[in-house]
Design a protein around this motif. Structure first.
Motif, PDB file in Angstrom:
ATOM      1  N   HIS A 188       4.259 -11.047  22.150  1.00 61.31           N
ATOM      2  CA  HIS A 188       4.552  -9.834  22.928  1.00 61.31           C
ATOM      3  C   HIS A 188       5.827  -9.143  22.447  1.00 61.31           C
ATOM      4  N   HIS A 189       6.558  -9.749  21.511  1.00 58.36           N
ATOM      5  CA  HIS A 189       7.779  -9.134  20.985  1.00 58.36           C
ATOM      6  C   HIS A 189       7.442  -8.145  19.872  1.00 58.36           C
ATOM      7  N   ARG A 190       8.144  -7.025  19.879  1.00 55.96           N
ATOM      8  CA  ARG A 190       7.859  -5.949  18.921  1.00 55.96           C
ATOM      9  C   ARG A 190       7.977  -6.425  17.475  1.00 55.96           C
ATOM     10  N   GLU A 191       8.995  -7.252  17.167  1.00 52.82           N
ATOM     11  CA  GLU A 191       9.204  -7.702  15.798  1.00 52.82           C
ATOM     12  C   GLU A 191       8.035  -8.548  15.305  1.00 52.82           C
ATOM     13  N   VAL A 192       7.501  -9.368  16.171  1.00 50.14           N
ATOM     14  CA  VAL A 192       6.363 -10.204  15.792  1.00 50.14           C
ATOM     15  C   VAL A 192       5.117  -9.346  15.629  1.00 50.14           C
ATOM     16  N   GLN A 193       4.935  -8.379  16.526  1.00 50.29           N
ATOM     17  CA  GLN A 193       3.805  -7.467  16.405  1.00 50.29           C
ATOM     18  C   GLN A 193       3.863  -6.696  15.089  1.00 50.29           C
ATOM     19  N   LEU A 194       5.072  -6.276  14.714  1.00 47.90           N
ATOM     20  CA  LEU A 194       5.251  -5.545  13.460  1.00 47.90           C
ATOM     21  C   LEU A 194       4.897  -6.429  12.271  1.00 47.90           C
ATOM     22  N   LEU A 195       5.298  -7.686  12.320  1.00 48.04           N
ATOM     23  CA  LEU A 195       4.988  -8.624  11.240  1.00 48.04           C
ATOM     24  C   LEU A 195       3.485  -8.832  11.116  1.00 48.04           C
ATOM     25  N   GLY A 200       0.831  -1.196   0.000  1.00 44.91           N
ATOM     26  CA  GLY A 200       0.000   0.000   0.000  1.00 44.91           C
ATOM     27  C   GLY A 200       0.867   1.248   0.000  1.00 44.91           C
ATOM     28  N   THR A 201       0.288   2.358  -0.424  1.00 46.41           N
ATOM     29  CA  THR A 201       1.000   3.632  -0.487  1.00 46.41           C
ATOM     30  C   THR A 201       0.525   4.551   0.630  1.00 46.41           C
ATOM     31  N   GLN A 202       1.456   5.149   1.336  1.00 44.57           N
ATOM     32  CA  GLN A 202       1.105   6.020   2.467  1.00 44.57           C
ATOM     33  C   GLN A 202       0.775   7.428   1.951  1.00 44.57           C
ATOM     34  N   LEU A 203      -0.365   7.548   1.292  1.00 39.24           N
ATOM     35  CA  LEU A 203      -0.792   8.844   0.759  1.00 39.24           C
ATOM     36  C   LEU A 203      -1.048   9.854   1.871  1.00 39.24           C
ATOM     37  N   PHE A 204      -1.396   9.361   3.043  1.00 38.26           N
ATOM     38  CA  PHE A 204      -1.753  10.250   4.146  1.00 38.26           C
ATOM     39  C   PHE A 204      -0.637  10.325   5.197  1.00 38.26           C
ATOM     40  N   TRP A 205       0.598  10.012   4.761  1.00 32.97           N
ATOM     41  CA  TRP A 205       1.731  10.118   5.680  1.00 32.97           C
ATOM     42  C   TRP A 205       1.782  11.528   6.260  1.00 32.97           C
ATOM     43  N   PRO A 206       2.075  11.692   7.572  1.00 30.19           N
ATOM     44  CA  PRO A 206       2.629  10.704   8.497  1.00 30.19           C
ATOM     45  C   PRO A 206       1.617   9.792   9.187  1.00 30.19           C
ATOM     46  N   ILE A 241       1.976  -5.526   9.617  1.00 29.17           N
ATOM     47  CA  ILE A 241       2.275  -5.351   8.201  1.00 29.17           C
ATOM     48  C   ILE A 241       1.408  -6.267   7.343  1.00 29.17           C
ATOM     49  N   SER A 242       1.156  -7.467   7.816  1.00 27.60           N
ATOM     50  CA  SER A 242       0.333  -8.419   7.065  1.00 27.60           C
ATOM     51  C   SER A 242      -1.145  -8.077   7.138  1.00 27.60           C
ATOM     52  N   ASN A 243      -1.499  -7.075   7.947  1.00 32.45           N
ATOM     53  CA  ASN A 243      -2.894  -6.680   8.129  1.00 32.45           C
ATOM     54  C   ASN A 243      -3.744  -7.849   8.617  1.00 32.45           C
ATOM     55  N   GLN A 244      -3.105  -8.714   9.420  1.00 34.67           N
ATOM     56  CA  GLN A 244      -3.749  -9.883  10.022  1.00 34.67           C
ATOM     57  C   GLN A 244      -4.141 -10.958   9.002  1.00 34.67           C
ATOM     58  N   TRP A 245      -3.590 -10.882   7.798  1.00 35.53           N
ATOM     59  CA  TRP A 245      -3.804 -11.944   6.811  1.00 35.53           C
ATOM     60  C   TRP A 245      -2.667 -12.946   6.938  1.00 35.53           C
ATOM     61  N   PHE A 246      -2.704 -13.786   7.921  1.00 28.96           N
ATOM     62  CA  PHE A 246      -1.629 -14.762   8.099  1.00 28.96           C
ATOM     63  C   PHE A 246      -2.138 -16.028   8.769  1.00 28.96           C
ATOM     64  N   THR A 247      -1.430 -17.119   8.495  1.00 26.10           N
ATOM     65  CA  THR A 247      -1.663 -18.377   9.191  1.00 26.10           C
ATOM     66  C   THR A 247      -0.351 -18.825   9.822  1.00 26.10           C
ATOM     67  N   ILE A 292       7.945 -21.820  14.741  1.00 24.04           N
ATOM     68  CA  ILE A 292       6.706 -21.750  13.973  1.00 24.04           C
ATOM     69  C   ILE A 292       6.962 -21.001  12.669  1.00 24.04           C
ATOM     70  N   VAL A 293       6.088 -21.207  11.697  1.00 27.66           N
ATOM     71  CA  VAL A 293       6.193 -20.523  10.416  1.00 27.66           C
ATOM     72  C   VAL A 293       5.010 -19.575  10.268  1.00 27.66           C
ATOM     73  N   PHE A 294       5.326 -18.336   9.976  1.00 26.56           N
ATOM     74  CA  PHE A 294       4.344 -17.278   9.759  1.00 26.56           C
ATOM     75  C   PHE A 294       4.143 -17.142   8.258  1.00 26.56           C
ATOM     76  N   ASN A 295       2.933 -17.466   7.764  1.00 27.99           N
ATOM     77  CA  ASN A 295       2.639 -17.399   6.330  1.00 27.99           C
ATOM     78  C   ASN A 295       1.810 -16.161   6.020  1.00 27.99           C
ATOM     79  N   ASP A 296       2.350 -15.285   5.196  1.00 29.45           N
ATOM     80  CA  ASP A 296       1.637 -14.093   4.755  1.00 29.45           C
ATOM     81  C   ASP A 296       0.755 -14.488   3.565  1.00 29.45           C
ATOM     82  N   LEU A 297      -0.562 -14.369   3.734  1.00 32.14           N
ATOM     83  CA  LEU A 297      -1.499 -14.837   2.715  1.00 32.14           C
ATOM     84  C   LEU A 297      -1.687 -13.865   1.555  1.00 32.14           C
ATOM     85  N   ARG A 298      -1.278 -12.636   1.699  1.00 27.63           N
ATOM     86  CA  ARG A 298      -1.643 -11.607   0.731  1.00 27.63           C
ATOM     87  C   ARG A 298      -1.033 -11.802  -0.650  1.00 27.63           C
ATOM     88  N   PHE A 299       0.044 -12.576  -0.733  1.00 27.61           N
ATOM     89  CA  PHE A 299       0.717 -12.764  -2.017  1.00 27.61           C
ATOM     90  C   PHE A 299       0.543 -14.178  -2.558  1.00 27.61           C
TER      91      PHE A 299
END
Length: 229
Positions: A142-149, A2-8, A152-158, A166-173
């Motif tokens: 509870h780790h920041r890196e996992v929260q960021l992941l 996605g594009t951050q048109l409304f940055w910041p 970013i995936s917008n909760q589209w993951f298994t 564990i394996v984090f699968n990003d479904l969007r692609f």
């Protein structure tokens, strides 16, 4: 992403009506650009060619939005017909075209993935189900890196189990293999594991060794052929 048109502001805009590489969008621009470059700087055709390339490509881009709206009605009707209760769904074109479309749909405990081609003889869609397995991430979330992941995936993951974590699968692609079944690997997957007391997140390597068979399967599915037969 996605594009951050409304940055910041942390809000990303993505219509997902066209694949990142689409020949029908790029070729008119490329053709006109090459022709334009061969003309003298004083030629009046340069401005005309510039306009033609932009008009054709922009018109195609608008058409893809119309196709997406139509395809969404097909997916929505399929969910209703098959009595699949979903919270949300998201469609996107398959690689290199806007004829074949994929959809991700979220239910309470998992995700449904399906495909529809404008050349299909009917609108009966086979959905493949992937459980969320959200319980697998409890010791990591509870780790920041996992929260960021997750963000970013917008909760589209298994999540799936792995001998190291564990394996984090990003479904969007989508899937790079086995995309016509419930088997296969996703384009973007990440291994989350502990290395002693340090959390590590590593993107799993992508294998596209058999590109010919992948492109053949993609082309046949675009044409509306049932690859499971």
């Amino acid at each position: 992403w996605g594009t951050q048109l409304f940055w910041p502001l942390n809000y990303r805009v993505a219509f997902k009506s066209i694949f990142v590489i689409d020949p029908l969008y790029t070729l008119p621009l490329t053709f006109c650009l090459i022709w334009l470059a061969l003309l003298s700087r004083e030629s009046r055709k340069r401005r005309l060619l510039n306009k033609i390339g932009l008009v054709i490509s922009t018109s195609y881009l608008l058409i893809t939005i119309g196709i997406k709206l139509y395809v969404n009605t097909v997916f929505d009707a399929a969910f209703t017909h098959q009595q699949i209760t979903i919270k949300r769904f998201e469609s996107r074109p398959a690689p290199l075209n806007t004829v074949l479309w994929a959809v991700n749909a979220e239910s309470t405990d998992g995700f449904y993935v399906g495909y529809y081609s404008l050349l299909d003889t009917n609108q009966e869609i086979d959905f493949f189900y992937f459980p969320k397995n959200i319980h697998l991430i409890k010791s990591y979330e509870h780790h920041r890196e996992v929260q960021l992941l997750m963000d970013i995936s917008n909760q589209w993951f298994t999540l799936t189990t792995h001998e190291e974590g564990i394996v984090f699968n990003d479904l969007r692609f989508g899937q790079r293999t086995g995309w016509t079944s419930e088997d296969g690997d996703f384009v973007f997957s990440y291994l989350i594991k502990w290395d002693k007391k340090t959390l590590q997140i590593k993107e799993l390597e992508k294998e596209f060794s058999d590109g010919k068979s992948l492109m053949t399967a993609l082309w046949n599915r675009i044409l509306g052929k049932d690859l499971k037969k």
